[in-house]
Design an enzyme around this catalytic site. Structure first.
Site, PDB file in Angstrom:
ATOM      1  N   ASP A 261       0.815  -0.998   0.027  1.00  0.00           N
ATOM      2  CA  ASP A 261       0.000   0.043  -0.020  1.00  0.00           C
ATOM      3  C   ASP A 261       0.994   1.102  -0.012  1.00  0.00           C
ATOM      4  O   ASP A 261       2.071   1.256   0.264  1.00  0.00           O
ATOM      5  CB  ASP A 261      -0.825  -0.021   1.031  1.00  0.00           C
ATOM      6  CG  ASP A 261      -2.140   0.889   1.168  1.00  0.00           C
ATOM      7  OD1 ASP A 261      -2.923   0.969   1.966  1.00  0.00           O
ATOM      8  OD2 ASP A 261      -2.206   1.730   0.258  1.00  0.00           O
TER       9      ASP A 261
ATOM     10  N   ASP B  51      -7.738  -7.597   0.648  1.00  0.00           N
ATOM     11  CA  ASP B  51      -6.665  -7.804   1.598  1.00  0.00           C
ATOM     12  C   ASP B  51      -7.308  -7.475   2.984  1.00  0.00           C
ATOM     13  O   ASP B  51      -8.484  -6.511   3.159  1.00  0.00           O
ATOM     14  CB  ASP B  51      -5.510  -6.796   1.565  1.00  0.00           C
ATOM     15  CG  ASP B  51      -5.484  -5.541   2.200  1.00  0.00           C
ATOM     16  OD1 ASP B  51      -6.470  -4.524   1.857  1.00  0.00           O
ATOM     17  OD2 ASP B  51      -5.372  -5.326   3.252  1.00  0.00           O
TER      18      ASP B  51
HETATM   19  N1  LIG Z   1      -4.428   3.382   0.405  1.00  0.00           N
HETATM   20  C1  LIG Z   1      -5.624   3.019   0.797  1.00  0.00           C
HETATM   21  N2  LIG Z   1      -5.366   1.806   1.760  1.00  0.00           N
HETATM   22  C2  LIG Z   1      -6.845   1.598   2.378  1.00  0.00           C
HETATM   23  C3  LIG Z   1      -6.820   0.599   3.353  1.00  0.00           C
HETATM   24  C4  LIG Z   1      -5.586  -0.373   3.879  1.00  0.00           C
HETATM   25  C5  LIG Z   1      -5.543  -1.713   2.943  1.00  0.00           C
HETATM   26  N3  LIG Z   1      -4.796  -2.581   3.774  1.00  0.00           N
HETATM   27  C6  LIG Z   1      -3.285  -2.286   3.867  1.00  0.00           C
HETATM   28  C7  LIG Z   1      -2.460  -3.257   4.727  1.00  0.00           C
HETATM   29  C8  LIG Z   1      -1.093  -2.828   4.590  1.00  0.00           C
HETATM   30  C9  LIG Z   1      -0.183  -3.560   5.265  1.00  0.00           C
HETATM   31  C10 LIG Z   1      -0.670  -3.521   6.920  1.00  0.00           C
HETATM   32  C11 LIG Z   1      -2.320  -3.740   7.005  1.00  0.00           C
HETATM   33  C12 LIG Z   1      -2.903  -2.812   6.127  1.00  0.00           C
HETATM   34  C13 LIG Z   1      -8.070   0.207   3.960  1.00  0.00           C
HETATM   35  N4  LIG Z   1      -8.423  -0.740   4.881  1.00  0.00           N
HETATM   36  C14 LIG Z   1      -9.631  -0.371   4.868  1.00  0.00           C
HETATM   37  N5  LIG Z   1     -10.408  -1.031   5.867  1.00  0.00           N
HETATM   38  C15 LIG Z   1      -9.708  -1.951   7.052  1.00  0.00           C
HETATM   39  C16 LIG Z   1     -11.016  -2.371   7.951  1.00  0.00           C
HETATM   40  C17 LIG Z   1     -10.303  -3.117   8.974  1.00  0.00           C
HETATM   41  C18 LIG Z   1     -10.820  -4.458   8.978  1.00  0.00           C
HETATM   42  C19 LIG Z   1     -10.295  -5.231   9.972  1.00  0.00           C
HETATM   43  C20 LIG Z   1      -9.885  -4.852  10.989  1.00  0.00           C
HETATM   44  C21 LIG Z   1      -9.201  -3.522  10.937  1.00  0.00           C
HETATM   45  C22 LIG Z   1      -9.589  -2.627   9.999  1.00  0.00           C
HETATM   46  N6  LIG Z   1     -10.339   0.526   4.349  1.00  0.00           N
HETATM   47  C23 LIG Z   1      -9.116   1.062   3.499  1.00  0.00           C
HETATM   48  C24 LIG Z   1      -9.273   1.912   2.629  1.00  0.00           C
HETATM   49  C25 LIG Z   1      -7.996   2.491   1.957  1.00  0.00           C
HETATM   50  C26 LIG Z   1      -7.894   3.492   0.876  1.00  0.00           C
HETATM   51  O1  LIG Z   1      -8.901   4.122   0.760  1.00  0.00           O
HETATM   52  N7  LIG Z   1      -6.944   3.566   0.458  1.00  0.00           N
END
Ligand SMILES: Nc1nc2c(CCNCC3CCCCC3)c3[nH]c(NCCc4ccccc4)nc3cc2c(=O)[nH]1
Length: 378
Positions: A97, A272
């Site tokens: 990301d 993911d």
């Molecule tokens: N650029 C970007 N990244 C987003 C991410 C991170 C995706 N995972 C990256 C990953 C990289 C490596 C480390 C971990 C993350 C998101 N994650 C979520 N929801 C998670 C909702 C959630 C689900 C379960 C537990 C906590 C949160 N919405 C997201 C929207 C975006 C977005 O608009 N732009």
């Protein structure tokens, strides 16, 4: 030549069933079968698992963690050591990301300007500036096969003005990200990220703006940020049909098995989420019959495994009573076993989805899988 832009297309659609698709995405480090669930590595590791188990569970591709790795050990050091695959020992495809989302969720004292996101490192408090150009440079140094543009994601609910501002900024950052990416060797990919919150017209404008710029694939961002599932699904319906059907679509941060099944039905190819490993560490197992919280005392004397028909040994052999004990005792093995059981279940689900779409039986698979989950844990 591709109908939508002059970038090479490394995605091959193998079959469709309604809006659902199954295909293959070829990267410099290997092929990704889609629909794909991409386990999330944290600072260069899959918490509680060996890479061999991640591979054996069926994962073709994992996520690296730009935000953490750029702060420690630094992208330059990982590049000097041969890149993320060499550094971590995961020798398959990796997606990273851009880091902006994590800055907004993990560090305080951060600020968004036209040029960049600036923040204080949660490790040593140093001031860090993450511009679209620096984010692409970091992802190139890490050696990621699929890089993401730098964007700004707004949590929901939010004011229309704020959603519009962030969506427009993200489009300008998309342009800058693509220019910064242009020197990447052939085969490496850059995905744009659709923003626009829960407002259809802004979703349309963002998708059309990104397609006009042109990317190897398109992510749908700005979702799974506090909105109900129905709103998330409605925004997928507004967005996916406006993205080129021959390019991959990645729904960021999603999700539960139910979220994934609904999103595949609407044309999403890649996912993911930290949930399988995070819930595993908290004692919650994902199974064919729904979620099982092994902290619950009802498991204390239960000799049965989680799923006698599972292809994953620990899910087929470990007694619930044992898993319950490990979790209650805070034994590391408990977190390890449940992490691998959950990653294996997610990959089992994805394989079932891919097979069903290939056979034209996705609707039946969809119905039966939801019935099994609703049956709950017997
Ligand atoms: N650029 C970007 N990244 C987003 C991410 C991170 C995706 N995972 C990256 C990953 C990289 C490596 C480390 C971990 C993350 C998101 N994650 C979520 N929801 C998670 C909702 C959630 C689900 C379960 C537990 C906590 C949160 N919405 C997201 C929207 C975006 C977005 O608009 N732009």
């Amino acid at each position: 030549m591709n109908p939508d832009n002059d970038l090479p297309n490394h995605f091959e659609l193998l079959a469709t069933d309604g809006a659902a698709r199954t295909g293959r995405l070829t990267t410099p480090h290997g092929v990704v079968r889609t629909p794909a669930f991409m386990p999330v590595g944290t600072a260069g590791a899959m918490k509680g698992m060996h890479w061999r188990e991640v591979r054996d569970a069926g994962a073709d591709i994992v996520l690296g963690n730009t935000y953490h790795l750029m702060l420690r050990p630094s992208a330059e050091r990982i590049a000097a050591l041969g890149g993320l695959q060499k550094f971590t020992g995961w020798n398959g495809p990796m997606l990273t990301d851009s880091g902006g989302f994590q800055v907004m969720s993990l560090s305080d004292l951060r600020k968004v300007t036209e040029n960049a996101v600036t923040f204080r490192s949660h490790i040593d408090g140093a001031k860090v500036e993450l511009s679209p150009e620096r984010s692409i440079e970091v992802q190139r140094l890490l050696g990621s096969d699929i890089a993401m543009q730098m964007d700004e994601c707004v949590r929901l609910p939010a004011e229309r003005a704020d959603i519009e501002r962030a969506m427009q900024l993200s489009l300008r950052w998309a342009e800058r990200s693509k220019r910064a990416f242009e020197s990447a060797p052939d085969g490496y990919m850059l995905f744009g990220i659709v923003q626009g919150g829960d407002i259809p017209q802004l979703r349309h404008a963002s998708a059309e703006g990104l397609v006009a710029i042109g990317f190897h694939g398109y992510a749908i961002g700005g979702l799974a940020v506090g909105e109900p599932q129905a709103v998330m699904l409605a925004m997928i319906d507004e967005t996916a049909p406006r993205l080129p059907k021959e390019r991959p679509r990645y729904l960021m941060g999603v999700g539960t098995p139910d979220d994934i099944l609904e999103a595949v039905k609407r044309g999403i190819d890649m996912f993911d989420c930290v949930m399988p490993t995070r819930n595993g560490r908290h004692g919650v197992a994902f199974t064919r019959f729904g979620q099982v919280n092994l902290r619950n005392a009802r498991h204390a004397d239960d000799p049965r495994p989680l799923d006698e028909e599972s292809s994953w040994p620990s899910a087929r052999n470990c007694a619930r009573a044992y898993l319950h004990h490990l979790v209650k005792a805070g034994e590391t093995l408990g977190a390890m076993l449940l992490s691998e059981i959950n990653i294996a279940y997610y990959q089992f689900l994805m394989q079932g989805i891919r097979n069903a779409i290939a056979q034209g039986t996705f609707e039946e698979f969809y119905q039966r899988t939801r019935e099994d989950w609703a049956r709950g844990d017997i």
